[in-house]
Write an enzyme that holds these catalytic residues in place. Structure first.
Site, PDB file in Angstrom:
ATOM      1  N   GLY A 474     -22.416  12.086  11.960  1.00 36.02           N
ATOM      2  CA  GLY A 474     -21.117  12.589  11.528  1.00 36.02           C
ATOM      3  C   GLY A 474     -20.247  11.471  10.990  1.00 36.02           C
ATOM      4  O   GLY A 474     -19.081  11.677  10.632  1.00 36.02           O
ATOM      5  N   PRO A 633     -13.673   4.133   1.750  1.00 33.57           N
ATOM      6  CA  PRO A 633     -12.412   4.282   2.491  1.00 33.57           C
ATOM      7  C   PRO A 633     -12.172   5.703   3.010  1.00 33.57           C
ATOM      8  O   PRO A 633     -11.442   5.886   3.975  1.00 33.57           O
ATOM      9  CB  PRO A 633     -11.330   3.877   1.484  1.00 33.57           C
ATOM     10  CG  PRO A 633     -11.994   3.606   0.196  1.00 33.57           C
ATOM     11  CD  PRO A 633     -13.475   3.673   0.359  1.00 33.57           C
ATOM     12  N   THR A 635     -14.631   7.912   4.248  1.00 39.05           N
ATOM     13  CA  THR A 635     -15.364   8.112   5.503  1.00 39.05           C
ATOM     14  C   THR A 635     -14.856   7.138   6.572  1.00 39.05           C
ATOM     15  O   THR A 635     -14.839   7.467   7.756  1.00 39.05           O
ATOM     16  CB  THR A 635     -16.879   7.955   5.293  1.00 39.05           C
ATOM     17  OG1 THR A 635     -17.142   6.701   4.671  1.00 39.05           O
ATOM     18  CG2 THR A 635     -17.439   9.077   4.437  1.00 39.05           C
ATOM     19  N   LYS A 702     -18.419  -5.156   8.862  1.00 41.03           N
ATOM     20  CA  LYS A 702     -18.292  -5.119  10.327  1.00 41.03           C
ATOM     21  C   LYS A 702     -18.402  -3.675  10.785  1.00 41.03           C
ATOM     22  O   LYS A 702     -18.197  -2.763   9.987  1.00 41.03           O
ATOM     23  CB  LYS A 702     -16.935  -5.677  10.754  1.00 41.03           C
ATOM     24  CG  LYS A 702     -16.722  -7.149  10.440  1.00 41.03           C
ATOM     25  CD  LYS A 702     -15.329  -7.584  10.888  1.00 41.03           C
ATOM     26  CE  LYS A 702     -15.129  -9.072  10.669  1.00 41.03           C
ATOM     27  NZ  LYS A 702     -13.748  -9.488  11.069  1.00 41.03           N
ATOM     28  N   GLY A 703     -18.703  -3.449  12.033  1.00 41.58           N
ATOM     29  CA  GLY A 703     -18.795  -2.080  12.553  1.00 41.58           C
ATOM     30  C   GLY A 703     -17.412  -1.523  12.808  1.00 41.58           C
ATOM     31  O   GLY A 703     -16.563  -2.182  13.396  1.00 41.58           O
ATOM     32  N   GLU A 706     -16.470   2.599  16.212  1.00 45.14           N
ATOM     33  CA  GLU A 706     -15.927   2.685  17.564  1.00 45.14           C
ATOM     34  C   GLU A 706     -14.624   1.909  17.728  1.00 45.14           C
ATOM     35  O   GLU A 706     -14.057   1.866  18.811  1.00 45.14           O
ATOM     36  CB  GLU A 706     -16.970   2.185  18.571  1.00 45.14           C
ATOM     37  CG  GLU A 706     -18.148   3.121  18.672  1.00 45.14           C
ATOM     38  CD  GLU A 706     -19.353   2.472  19.319  1.00 45.14           C
ATOM     39  OE1 GLU A 706     -19.535   2.673  20.513  1.00 45.14           O
ATOM     40  OE2 GLU A 706     -20.108   1.773  18.639  1.00 45.14           O
TER      41      GLU A 706
END
Ligand code: MOS
Length: 739
Positions: A474, A633, A635, A702-703, A706
């Site tokens: 998702g 940008p 998502t 970068k992630g 979360e």
């Protein structure tokens, strides 16, 4: 201030806000989720789960259940085949819990699988499961922190790879401080409730097994089930192109998959299991409750002299799952003296596990509330306190950050929010009957990466296909992997077909730790670069020129398979094909002496609390985030939005309530497990702060998946203090907390 637009125009180092690759198939219902997969003549399974948390099954009274027409079998420990025990993922294995069901009469937690009913229809299986009577020998369970008999163990004593990080001398740091804070915080049990239920469909074709199951890691599931059923891994195939939400709950394989697959083999028929919503609370994982003691010391001008953080986390009797967020919080602010310690508290519960930002959400909640308490004690603006203690190198090992835009995030979010108009005195910003409070907190998330493979094919017509066994839970992975392929090849994005979520594709990363984009797209880049090299450096835009090149090369298409590993992570390449999750298969953004790699953000919230009813509202929330290159940008914004909305839930709504006497969850449904609904979320504003990082990985990503639900709960708790003068340190904060 102008409202922030919902489809953010790309700024520096951002890709195009393309709409979702799979949007059409999802909204038209063509996207097939695991349990939708039609299989011929399936037997339906329904789980029978334990009503008690500790003790034994004395016997089953099955006559009534067996008598229901359409019931094929009732499988319990009395007649189930013995199964291979595979280690817990945290011990170098695969599974979310090492407890193999149906191997004996012992009960280790409420909701443990104690039987499976197979029937010709779902309804019949469910009916029979409810009519199967069970006699138990009941023992007294340990439910949680406060239960008599709860055992506390030091994490470092039970997990070799864990080291409680620290530097300097905490006692000296506290003695040197002019101002100190010493406070305890608590976060409750929380359950991720993805809309898509947990399910498993197993189909055998001779000695080959196909599994349809929502998964964040199809390679792990495939290899795990192969081990459990003693099959060669190449005989197992996991298919899962779409996931209806996961948040960590579909990360490590649960025990149900092998159970269902073994039944399908035994009964020579496809078996389909859809786990009921309430059972999902017990047979998968959850966010463990945590307790924290945070000690801070500072000079009169706000420089930290000491940071101490001790955490206690609940785990099961059978496995040592650890949350352990101190490795990241310890790197947050400049302090010469840092001391941390993590403890596990063992209880008769199912084993907890990942839930969005597993370590950061609870540990940063505690630290960021304590920072606010320190700002109050210093009579200092909380943003300025962060600025004074901002650092460009790790306070633990001195390693430099590859990039760190924390204060830029604070400044941009503060400007958008209007923070300068805040009167710092608690209770001072009243609006009629409503007490208004403004609070802020830091968000952080390490840039984790895993080795990944990818296969890219370029056709002579200028179209391309990219394949990797990564997952779109998702998050937008289809979209950004397609965009990345297009960018690296130099072709339009609508020419790219993306294939994910299938264990026959090249191995990819777990859809966890926010590392899919950085890992998978780095591998995609290697493959694309090779294809361009074969074409002399670039893919010509003119179709005739391209066709001519293919003719000259005497190929119909150019295909490249590539494997990529993050620097220092080459050893993980061996583990890549085994789908290993623990044991150093992933490279963390922080912790070891190497560049510190983190994404950052700053969140500001307004709360309004009714002076008489104590109703708590969050009319607006503003977050600014910097996560290196942003591939899309639109998502990305969606990820940030979801995270902050979840943060509102985490602060004000969510808690799995536990019957302390029975060690059982009492609100195991989404009617009573409270989450924010639209009316709870009036305005969420996202600012994406441009950031260029040339060091983290070849693509500068970068992630961010979360990042944004870290810090939200603290910002809200801090705003509640500002509104009321009451410091509530236990989550969730509900009206009754303020009465
Ligand atoms: Mo996510 S909780 O890292 O699957």
């Amino acid at each position: 201030m102008q409202p922030v637009p919902p489809v953010p125009p790309p700024m520096e180092n951002m890709g195009k806000p393309d709409p979702r690759y799979e949007a059409r198939s999802k909204v038209t219902g063509r996207a097939r989720y695991a349990a939708d997969e039609p299989v011929s003549n399936p037997a339906w399974a329904f789980l029978v789960t334990s009503a008690i948390a500790k003790g034994k099954v004395r016997r089953f009274l099955a006559d009534e259940a067996k008598g229901i027409p359409g019931v094929l079998a009732i499988i319990t420990h009395e007649n189930a085949p013995k199964r291979e025990k595979v280690a817990f993922f945290g011990d170098g294995g695969y599974v979310s819990t090492s407890l193999v069901p149906l191997q004996g009469p012992d009960i280790h937690h409420a909701g443990q699988i104690i039987g499976v009913v197979l029937a010709d229809s779902y309804e019949t299986a469910r009916e029979a499961a409810h009519r199967l009577r069970v006699e138990y020998e009941v023992a007294e369970p340990v439910a949680g922190f406060r239960s008599p008999g709860a055992q506390t163990v030091e994490l470092a004593a039970v997990k070799k790879s864990h080291k409680d990080v620290g530097v300097g001398d905490i006692d000296k740091g506290l003695a040197d401080a002019a101002v100190t804070v010493d406070a305890e915080y608590f976060t409750p049990t929380q359950h991720h409730n993805p809309i898509e239920l947990f399910s498993t469909t197993a189909v055998w074709n001779g000695d080959e097994l196909t599994i349809y199951e929502p998964s964040q890691f199809v390679y792990s599931l495939k290899n795990c089930v192969a081990r459990q059923l003693a099959l060669p891994p190449e005989k197992v195939h996991v298919i899962n192109p779409y996931v209806g939400g996961a948040f960590g709950s579909k990360g490590a394989p649960t025990q149900r998959t092998a159970l269902v697959a073994a039944l399908a083999r035994q009964f020579n028929r496809p078996v389909k299991l859809v786990v009921a919503r309430d059972q999902g609370f017990f047979i998968t994982t959850y966010r463990a409750e945590t307790r924290h003691r945070v000690r801070l010391g500072a000079t009169p001008d706000g420089k930290l002299t000491a940071y101490g953080h001790e955490g206690w986390e609940l785990t099961s009797m059978v496995d040592n799952y650890d949350v352990a967020g101190t490795e990241n919080t310890a790197e947050m602010y400049a302090s010469p003296n840092v001391w941390t310690k993590v403890n596990l508290v063992k209880a008769d519960r199912n084993t907890p596990g990942f839930m969005r930002s597993p370590p950061e959400v609870p540990y940063m909640y505690a630290l960021e509330c304590a920072m606010d308490e320190l700002a109050v004690a210093l009579n200092m603006d909380p943003v300025e306190l962060r600025r004074i203690n901002d650092t460009m190198k790790s306070p633990i090992n001195g390693a430099a950050y590859t990039s760190r835009s924390l204060m830029k995030c604070y400044d941009e979010a503060a400007a958008q929010f209007g923070w300068s108009r805040r009167d710092p005195r608690p209770g001072s910003m009243r609006d009629g009957e409503w007490l208004v409070g403004w609070g802020c907190a830091t968000a952080t998330y390490p840039t984790n990466m895993m080795p990944s493979a990818a296969r890219v094919r370029l056709g002579g017509d200028g179209s391309a296909r990219v394949q990797v066994a990564a997952h779109d839970v998702g998050t937008g992975a289809y979209t950004v992997i397609g965009q990345a392929t297009a960018e690296f090849l130099g072709i339009p994005a609508d020419k790219v077909v993306v294939e994910l979520g299938d264990s026959r594709l090249p191995p990819g990363p777990v859809a966890g730790g926010s590392m899919t984009t950085a890992s998978a797209c780095s591998a995609v880049k290697v493959a694309c670069d090779r294809i361009r090299e074969r074409l002399g450096g670039s893919v010509p835009a003119d179709p005739k020129a391209l066709a001519g090149m293919f003719e000259k090369l005497k190929v119909g298409s150019l295909e490249e398979y590539a494997e990529w590993a993050p620097p220092g992570g080459e050893k993980g390449l061996a583990a890549l094909h085994e789908g290993r999750m623990g044991g150093g298969s992933a490279e963390r953004g922080g912790g070891t002496p190497k560049p510190a790699m983190f994404a950052f953000g700053a969140e500001f919230v307004e709360v309004r609390i009714h002076s008489r009813t104590k109703e708590i509202r969050v009319p607006r929330i503003t977050g600014a985030f910097a996560g290196g290159r942003i591939l899309n940008p639109r998502t990305a914004r969606s990820q940030y939005l979801g995270g902050m909305i979840w943060g509102i839930g985490s602060a004000l709504h969510e808690a799995t309530e536990i019957d302390e006497k029975r060690a059982r969850y009492v609100n195991a449904n989404i009617a009573e497990y409270l989450i924010p609904v639209n009316a709870d979320v009036p305005l969420v504003e996202i600012i994406m702060v441009p950031e260029v990082d040339t060091q983290v990985n070849p693509i500068g990503v970068k992630g961010i998946g979360e990042l944004s639900n870290v810090g939200t709960a603290a910002a809200i708790a801090n705003a509640v203090y500002h509104a009321t003068g009451k410091r509530i340190r236990d989550l969730p904060i509900r009206p009754e907390s303020l009465v």
